[in-house]
Design an enzyme around this catalytic site. Structure first.
Site, PDB file in Angstrom:
ATOM      1  N   ARG A 107       0.812  -1.225   0.000  1.00 56.35           N
ATOM      2  CA  ARG A 107       0.000   0.000   0.000  1.00 56.35           C
ATOM      3  C   ARG A 107       0.837   1.262   0.000  1.00 56.35           C
ATOM      4  O   ARG A 107       0.298   2.368  -0.117  1.00 56.35           O
ATOM      5  CB  ARG A 107      -0.904   0.026   1.246  1.00 56.35           C
ATOM      6  CG  ARG A 107      -1.923  -1.092   1.291  1.00 56.35           C
ATOM      7  CD  ARG A 107      -2.592  -1.152   2.656  1.00 56.35           C
ATOM      8  NE  ARG A 107      -3.321   0.068   2.944  1.00 56.35           N
ATOM      9  CZ  ARG A 107      -4.654   0.143   3.022  1.00 56.35           C
ATOM     10  NH1 ARG A 107      -5.372  -0.936   2.872  1.00 56.35           N
ATOM     11  NH2 ARG A 107      -5.247   1.278   3.282  1.00 56.35           N
ATOM     12  N   ALA A 115      -9.983  -5.635   5.859  1.00 56.82           N
ATOM     13  CA  ALA A 115      -9.931  -4.901   4.593  1.00 56.82           C
ATOM     14  C   ALA A 115     -10.618  -3.541   4.723  1.00 56.82           C
ATOM     15  O   ALA A 115     -11.641  -3.423   5.395  1.00 56.82           O
ATOM     16  CB  ALA A 115     -10.606  -5.712   3.492  1.00 56.82           C
ATOM     17  N   ASP A 116     -10.031  -2.530   4.096  1.00 60.81           N
ATOM     18  CA  ASP A 116     -10.723  -1.245   4.001  1.00 60.81           C
ATOM     19  C   ASP A 116     -11.228  -1.074   2.567  1.00 60.81           C
ATOM     20  O   ASP A 116     -11.109  -1.988   1.748  1.00 60.81           O
ATOM     21  CB  ASP A 116      -9.811  -0.086   4.441  1.00 60.81           C
ATOM     22  CG  ASP A 116      -8.602   0.088   3.540  1.00 60.81           C
ATOM     23  OD1 ASP A 116      -8.586  -0.461   2.418  1.00 60.81           O
ATOM     24  OD2 ASP A 116      -7.664   0.799   3.960  1.00 60.81           O
ATOM     25  N   SER A 117     -11.808   0.097   2.268  1.00 63.12           N
ATOM     26  CA  SER A 117     -12.448   0.274   0.961  1.00 63.12           C
ATOM     27  C   SER A 117     -11.433   0.152  -0.181  1.00 63.12           C
ATOM     28  O   SER A 117     -11.748  -0.376  -1.248  1.00 63.12           O
ATOM     29  CB  SER A 117     -13.152   1.629   0.912  1.00 63.12           C
ATOM     30  OG  SER A 117     -12.199   2.668   1.087  1.00 63.12           O
TER      31      SER A 117
END
Lengths: 407, 87
Positions: free
Chosen positions: A60, B35-37
């Site tokens: 990420r 989990a996020d968006s």
């Protein structure tokens, strides 16, 4: 202090290798360079931050922000800070970068062209944005004061440190995590700087390519990494018994207001930054014991900086020891000022001036004492670190040993 | 070739950075796997890529567990195969 550099990702290792005169420049392995005019750089190879970031975070966060996080983590550990005991609203993160997540932009633009807009990653924007380094550090450590990026090309890190000093001086912040990070050893990074003829093309001898102030220099060597320090208000640091490594004494910031990439040949803007730094520190010229020069190894830049140092220091310019550690590390762009501030502090703490390597035949126009090729022992109480960036940005920082709390 | 179920579980594990042992049919993407968006958008994309299908947004928003994802993909893949053999 924390670093990620082509000469090691621990401060002690970086320092030992710098003093031995090693070079961190190597052929690039991260992508196929066979069709590139420049095929080497100061690349962070075998990057594996598993002790700092789990695999999900690694996906990420772009490399440039990963470098910042790793360096910040080491700096914070050394500082002994426990943010659970701090007023988090008074803790900030101000981190410079020249180009941010360039590699991510390239990867996602490739997907856009090859697979279509629906296949562009949801992490594209949060990975590429220049404030990601400051944001990630703020999130990781729960710093709830200001967090922002500072963008002035190769002066970004030093400029960030200036802003961090101002945050402390304003009285609003106790602690600022600051410095710079960069991860631009990418196809577009190499091609873009090569197109400007800014890079050395010495492919047959990469370790001798970065040769600041040498007659045969032909451009800078593109490198990557991060240099981060914990800046803390003095009384705040003293009260908690922090290991105080050095003290920021002054800074100067100016702009050339001239060409977008070429330095002013008389170094007027650079000289103003150095003069203002001396003035803000309340120091006489001859109190500077060491100058860590910007010294990128470009034909024009090294001469302009030399002219500027002579204008500022007069006769003393010939006796103050100067060095460009870019000779060993290459140019970390927006991270360079952070790493060089760390190096300046190490010079103070160790009483050693790291050398300018590859300085075999000094350019006649560069006739100062650049600490050629071999490290030198010398008591350094106060050091100056210069950073100049495309766009005409000039920043000069002055750092000194702690004056027994008398300041 | 591994089954659709195995392939989905592997993608979930890789995409969300969770150990394979944590991924079961009952796992809830948000509540169990963190989990996020953004993760969910990436995961849908990875599944679409793997199985060469398109998961419409209104369907994707209904898929909350690994089992639901497996069921939907099995249907979608069967449908695509049917179209191919029928055409």
């Amino acid at each position: 202090m924390g670093v990620v550099t082509p000469l090691g990702c621990k401060v002690d290792e970086l320092w030992a290798r710098l003093c031995r005169g090693e070079s961190g420049v190597r052929p690039i392995e991260g992508f196929d360079v066979s069709i590139f005019k420049v095929r080497f750089g100061g690349e962070i190879q075998n990057w594996n931050p598993v002790e700092y970031l789990d695999s999900k975070e690694q996906k990420r966060i772009d490399r440039f922000a990963q470098y910042a996080l790793v360096a910040a983590t080491d700096a914070i550990r050394e500082s002994g800070l426990d943010f659970a005991k701090e007023d988090r609203r008074r803790c900030a993160s101000v981190i410079g970068s020249g180009v941010g997540g360039l590699g991510e932009i390239e990867a996602q633009f490739r997907r856009l062209l090859e697979k279509g807009p629906e296949r562009v990653s949801a992490f594209t924007i949060p990975k590429m944005m220049l404030n990601a380094a400051a944001g990630c550090v703020s999130i990781q450590f729960g710093l709830k004061g200001p967090a922002y990026g500072v963008v002035t090309a190769c002066a970004s890190a030093s400029n960030a440190v200036v802003e961090a000093i101002k945050e402390i001086e304003s009285g609003d912040m106790d602690v600022v995590i600051t410095g710079g990070s960069e991860a631009a050893v990418t196809p577009l990074g190499i091609a873009g700087f090569a197109a400007m003829k800014a890079l050395s093309e010495r492919n047959d001898d990469p370790q001798r390519a970065s040769r600041p102030f040498d007659r045969d220099r032909d451009g800078f060597v593109l490198s990557e990494g991060a240099g981060i320090v914990v800046l803390e208000e003095y009384e705040h640091a003293r009260k908690r018994g922090a290991p105080i490594l050095a003290e920021m004494l002054g800074y100067g910031v100016s702009s050339d207001a001239g060409h977008i990439t070429q330095p002013d040949e008389n170094g007027v803007g650079a000289a103003s930054a150095m003069t203002d730094a001396l003035k803000s520190a309340g120091l006489a010229k001859d109190q500077i014991d060491y100058i860590n020069a910007h010294g990128t190894s470009t034909p024009l830049g090294d001469v302009a900086e030399t002219v500027a140092m002579k204008a500022v220091f007069g006769e003393y310019a010939h006796s103050v020891p100067i060095s460009s550690t870019k000779s060993q590390l290459g140019h970390l762009l927006g991270a360079s000022g952070g790493v060089e501030l760390v190096i300046s502090i190490l010079a103070i703490r160790n009483g050693v001036i790291p050398p300018t390597i590859n300085l075999e035949n000094p350019d006649p126009a560069c006739d100062l004492d650049y600490t050629a090729n071999v490290a030198r022992e010398r008591r350094v109480r106060i050091a100056m670190s210069n950073s100049f960036g495309f766009g005409g940005h000039n920043v000069s920082l002055i750092v000194g040993e702690l004056q027994n709390g008398s300041r | 070739m591994s089954s659709i179920e195995e392939r989905v579980m592997k993608i979930v594990s890789d995409s969300l950075g969770v150990g394979p042992e944590q991924v079961t049919r009952e796992s809830h993407f948000v509540n169990d796997l963190g989990a996020d968006s953004l993760d969910q958008a990436e995961l849908v994309m990875a599944l679409e890529d793997e199985f060469d299908i398109s998961i419409p947004e209104e369907v994707a928003s209904q898929i909350q567990t690994v089992g639901q994802a497996i069921d939907h993909i099995q249907e979608a893949v069967a449908e695509a195969d049917g179209e191919q053999s029928g055409g």
